[in-house]
Design a protein around this motif. Structure first.
Motif: not given
Length: 326
Positions: A59-71, A295-303
């Motif tokens: 349920a937590s998985e997304l079709s746009d997980p890094i939030g490209d669309a709003p930007h 560098t160990y990074i994580v992308e914050i969901p939503g953009g």
């Protein structure tokens, strides 16, 4: 591979394969097919061969997980950070990673940009003098023909505020024959400095041909970096990652990013927790010199963009727990 051969290699029924191929694109280059072995834990097969677990979507998985669309001020352009833009110039890849965060938006779901769309991006960049770096992405930008690539690059030639061209690609590793003199002539003729970010996740991908392609890029003045995704069943241990980072340095590639896996749909079987990732990275640091350490990074969901895991605030950690990444 024929569909029957692919189903046997994936150890799934033809019906399950049909469901997977209806949902997600599949492609494998000859270079990666030749590098693959028949062992159950083969790290190349684990990245590119369809897996029935991709149909298990949390349920937590997304079709746009890094939030490209709003930007995205234009359909192919992402302007998330003030001084740089990401330009998706190709709709296809030479291989399709089963964990890709754009896996639902590439391949047969896309098309190459038309001239009027390229012109719209050129006009946007001309109006935004704060942009000093353009990142070519996709899909994979180097899947384009030289003629089509030239049409896109022409949009940047007369923009003096664009200082750097960055290309994100798997091609030098998975289809190294593409890195030939004609392509290198095209890329190095631009006034911008050339930076190529190579996506590779395991040393098994660095074939003799891939290493030669990387050396060709270096010899023509390209600055090379790597990005790697932390993947259970592929590279989620310090020894495997240390070998990869050292091998990349030997090829003239600076380890750049180690990505925590995004919440792409059907990728739960690859995911480690952030705490597991932190432990792996701590062990990795004890094995590597500073120049070999990504560098160990994580992308914050939503953009909200990439954050080094070591710099996460308490609020961001809480958001990640809520999102399902944690």
């Amino acid at each position: 591979m024929t569909p029957e051969e692919l189903a046997r290699r994936a150890n799934i029924t033809p019906a399950t394969l049909h469901r997977l191929l209806a949902e997600y694109q599949y492609a494998l280059t000859d270079e990666m097919a030749a590098a693959m072995t028949d062992t159950p834990a083969d790290p190349i097969a684990a990245q590119f061969i369809p897996d029935a677990r991709e149909l298990d979507i949390a349920a937590s998985e997304l079709s746009d997980p890094i939030g490209d669309a709003p930007h995205s001020p234009l359909p192919s352009l992402v302007h998330r950070y003030p001084n740089r833009v990401l330009w998706k110039i190709s709709p296809v890849c030479a291989v399709y990673c089963r964990f890709c965060f754009r896996k639902e938006h590439i391949g047969r779901r896309g098309r190459a940009l038309r001239q009027r769309e390229i012109a719209a991006v050129a006009a946007y960049l001309a109006a935004h003098h704060e942009v000093e770096e353009v990142i070519l992405s996709g899909g994979d930008p180097l899947t384009l023909s030289n003629k089509k690539l030239q049409q896109n690059l022409a949009a940047l030639r007369e923009l003096p505020h664009i200082r750097r061209l960055r290309i994100h690609s798997r091609i030098p590793v998975v289809q190294p024959a593409r890195i030939d003199d004609a392509l290198l002539d095209l890329l190095t003729a631009l006034p911008q400095s050339l930076h190529v970010v190579i996506h590779t996740n395991h040393s098994a991908e660095l074939t003799a041909n891939a290493r030669a392609a990387l050396h060709r890029l270096r010899a023509r003045g390209a600055m090379l970096y790597s990005q790697t995704v932390l993947l259970k069943g592929v590279n989620a241990d310090a020894a495997t990652l240390a070998k990869l980072m050292n091998d990349l340095l030997d090829c003239g590639v600076k380890p750049y990013y180690l990505h925590h896996l995004d919440l792409a749909r059907g990728t739960g079987h690859y995911r480690v927790s952030l705490d597991e990732g932190r432990a792996i990275v701590a062990a990795l640091r004890r094995r590597l010199s500073g120049v070999a350490m990504p560098t160990y990074i994580v992308e914050i969901p939503g953009g909200d963009g990439k954050i080094p895991v070591g710099e996460l605030t308490a609020a961001q950690e809480a958001m990640l727990r809520q999102s399902g990444i944690y």
